[in-house]
Design an enzyme around this catalytic site. Structure first.
Site, PDB file in Angstrom:
ATOM      1  N   CYS A   1       0.828  -1.205   0.000  1.00 52.13           N
ATOM      2  CA  CYS A   1       0.000   0.000   0.000  1.00 52.13           C
ATOM      3  C   CYS A   1       0.870   1.266   0.000  1.00 52.13           C
ATOM      4  CB  CYS A   1      -0.994  -0.028   1.163  1.00 52.13           C
ATOM      5  SG  CYS A   1      -2.290   1.209   1.016  1.00 52.13           S
TER       6      CYS A   1
ATOM      7  N   HIS B   1      -3.764  -5.091   0.192  1.00 54.20           N
ATOM      8  CA  HIS B   1      -3.264  -5.545   1.497  1.00 54.20           C
ATOM      9  C   HIS B   1      -3.298  -7.068   1.578  1.00 54.20           C
ATOM     10  CE1 HIS B   1      -3.018  -1.665   3.619  1.00 54.20           C
ATOM     11  NE2 HIS B   1      -3.923  -1.307   2.735  1.00 54.20           N
TER      12      HIS B   1
ATOM     13  N   GLU C   1      -2.242  -8.908   3.816  1.00 59.33           N
ATOM     14  CA  GLU C   1      -2.513  -9.333   5.200  1.00 59.33           C
ATOM     15  C   GLU C   1      -3.990  -9.294   5.546  1.00 59.33           C
ATOM     16  OE1 GLU C   1      -1.388  -6.438   4.271  1.00 59.33           O
ATOM     17  OE2 GLU C   1      -2.061  -4.834   5.606  1.00 59.33           O
TER      18      GLU C   1
END
Lengths: 259, 205
Positions: free
Chosen positions: B79, B183, B185
């Site tokens: 990001c 993202h 994650e």
């Protein structure tokens, strides 16, 4: 093109799922972490935890729950309920919450939105609005009024005006929760949801009233919402998260279908 | 050791937890000297480019990052971590690291139904093979939250595209550096797969 999102909301009291929530699989009763994991593996797009604990040591209990869920669930996690300060927000973020939901406290003190946006980023502050249909008046031109304390207290504040203020103060997203529709299973308040979605340029989440898969479809089309929030529909085992997504996908909405 | 660069820009522990899920032990690190000894670096970030760059420079992490990248250490930008790797960001007109040629610009739409930021799940379409994209299929979706997007100067640095009204580069790379606008994650199984690929990556493409 963005997919529409399916969001599930779990109410947590004293670190356990609220007693009003019953589950088919009895071994899951009371464990928010297990339930969150189950929905995650079934394709849920985002999870909301709402803390309804009344006791004073609530914060630490909720932080533990968030921490445990965040270690096992790798989708955006949003937490709300009783957030009154930037410290509340940043603690929850550190524990693993992606987004912070503010509601009553922001109505009473709007600058809370700006303070949280500054601390955790605009896109991570969600303004939840509980809204009652009261009919048009000079004070409430849209006919929809903001209420707090679970719908018990009317605030003399127009819902559309509050949505616009919330956006200006830095909210990254809005939850439109209709008190009238909530619990009816008769469908979301589409007119209200669409009116707010048209009034702002931030994403809108429809909440309250979902009972059937088509209700979600209506919210995401007629209601112009970016995401639909469900609770009892999935908690009682009536529908699976994946079934709802399949349904919306088959009706032609873009949904995330591989997970 | 794998280090997650700490420059006060967002939710580092989410990244750390997702790494742990794929068996990658990663430490959060704000010390440039420790960062110089990294075997692997994750450069995450949420927030504004201007304040992030100031914070990186104050901590001396900008030079340390350049050094590890020049030394061939595998680096993953996420990001804002990707955006800062380009040379310039329109956000507060900020000079950024310039690890990859190009700039970062704001989404601009006339249609009110297109929301800014671009937030939610969207398809990431690999346009070229890369070890980090192994096992990522067309149609796989990742989680995005951003109001600005990367415009690399050279198409050979673009590894995946995403559509939000128009196409933009959602994954870029050059040598031992790889960056994702999304993202991993927060992107469920496919995101963990990408992190797992990173855990085993030797920095070659």
């Amino acid at each position: 093109m963005l997919s529409k999102r399916l969001i599930a909301c779990l109410d947590v009291r004293d670190g356990k799922l609220a007693k009003s929530v019953k589950f088919v699989d009895t071994k899951d009763i009371g464990d928010p972490v297990e339930k969150a994991r189950e929905y995650y593996l079934d394709g849920l797009d985002e999870l909301v935890f709402y803390d309804i604990t009344a006791s004073s040591d609530r914060r630490n209990i909720m932080l533990d729950v968030v921490e445990a869920v965040a270690s096992q669930v790798f989708i955006p996690l949003s937490v709300g309920g009783g957030i009154r300060s930037v410290a509340d927000a940043t603690d929850l973020r550190l524990a693993g919450a992606e987004k912070i939901n503010v509601n009553s406290a922001a109505v009473l003190r709007p600058s809370l939105i700006a303070e949280c946006a500054e601390a955790v980023g605009d896109q991570n502050v969600v303004l939840s609005m509980d809204i009652l249909h009261v009919g048009r008046s000079s004070e409430i031109p849209s006919g929809y009024e903001i209420v707090i304390n679970g719908g018990r207290k009317r605030m003399g504040l127009d819902a559309l005006a509050w949505a616009r203020s919330g956006e200006q103060l830095g909210a990254g997203e809005l939850v439109v929760n209709s008190i009238d529709a909530d619990g009816t299973k008769a469908g979301y308040e589409l007119e209200l949801t669409a009116a707010i979605a048209e009034a702002v340029r931030i994403p809108v989440i429809a909440s309250g009233g979902a009972g059937q898969p088509d209700h979600l479809y209506d919210a995401l089309t007629v209601g112009k919402a970016d995401a639909a929030l469900v609770a009892s529909m999935v908690h009682y085992g009536e529908y699976k998260v994946s079934e709802l997504k399949q349904h919306l996908h088959h009706r032609g909405l873009k949904m995330r279908m591989s997970w | 050791m794998t280090f997650i660069v700490d420059y006060d820009a967002g939710n580092l522990r989410s990244v750390q937890r997702a790494c742990l899920e794929v068996g990658l032990q990663a430490q959060i690190c704000a010390d440039p000297d420790r960062l110089r000894r990294a075997e692997r670096v994750i450069f995450p970030g949420v927030g504004a480019a201007g304040s992030a760059m100031r914070s990186l420079i104050e901590r001396g992490l900008d030079d340390a990052l350049r050094e590890v990248i020049n030394a061939g250490v595998p680096v993953l930008g996420i990001c804002l971590g990707l955006q800062i790797s380009l040379a310039h960001s329109e956000e507060s007109d900020t000079q950024t690291l310039g690890l990859v040629a190009g700039e970062v610009v704001r989404f601009r739409f006339d249609q009110p139904e297109l929301k800014i930021p671009h937030m939610g799940w969207n398809e990431v379409r690999p346009v070229k093979a890369h070890p980090l994209l192994a096992g990522i299929e067309p149609g796989d979706e990742f989680y995005f939250v951003h109001g600005y997007y990367p415009k690399p100067a050279h198409t050979e640095d673009v590894f995946a595209l995403t559509d939000y009204e128009h196409e933009f580069a959602s994954a870029i790379g050059r040598d031992n550096y790889f960056g994702t606008q999304f993202h991993p994650e927060k992107s469920g199984r496919v995101g963990l797969r990408l992190l797992n690929n990173f855990a085993g990556w030797n920095g070659q493409c």
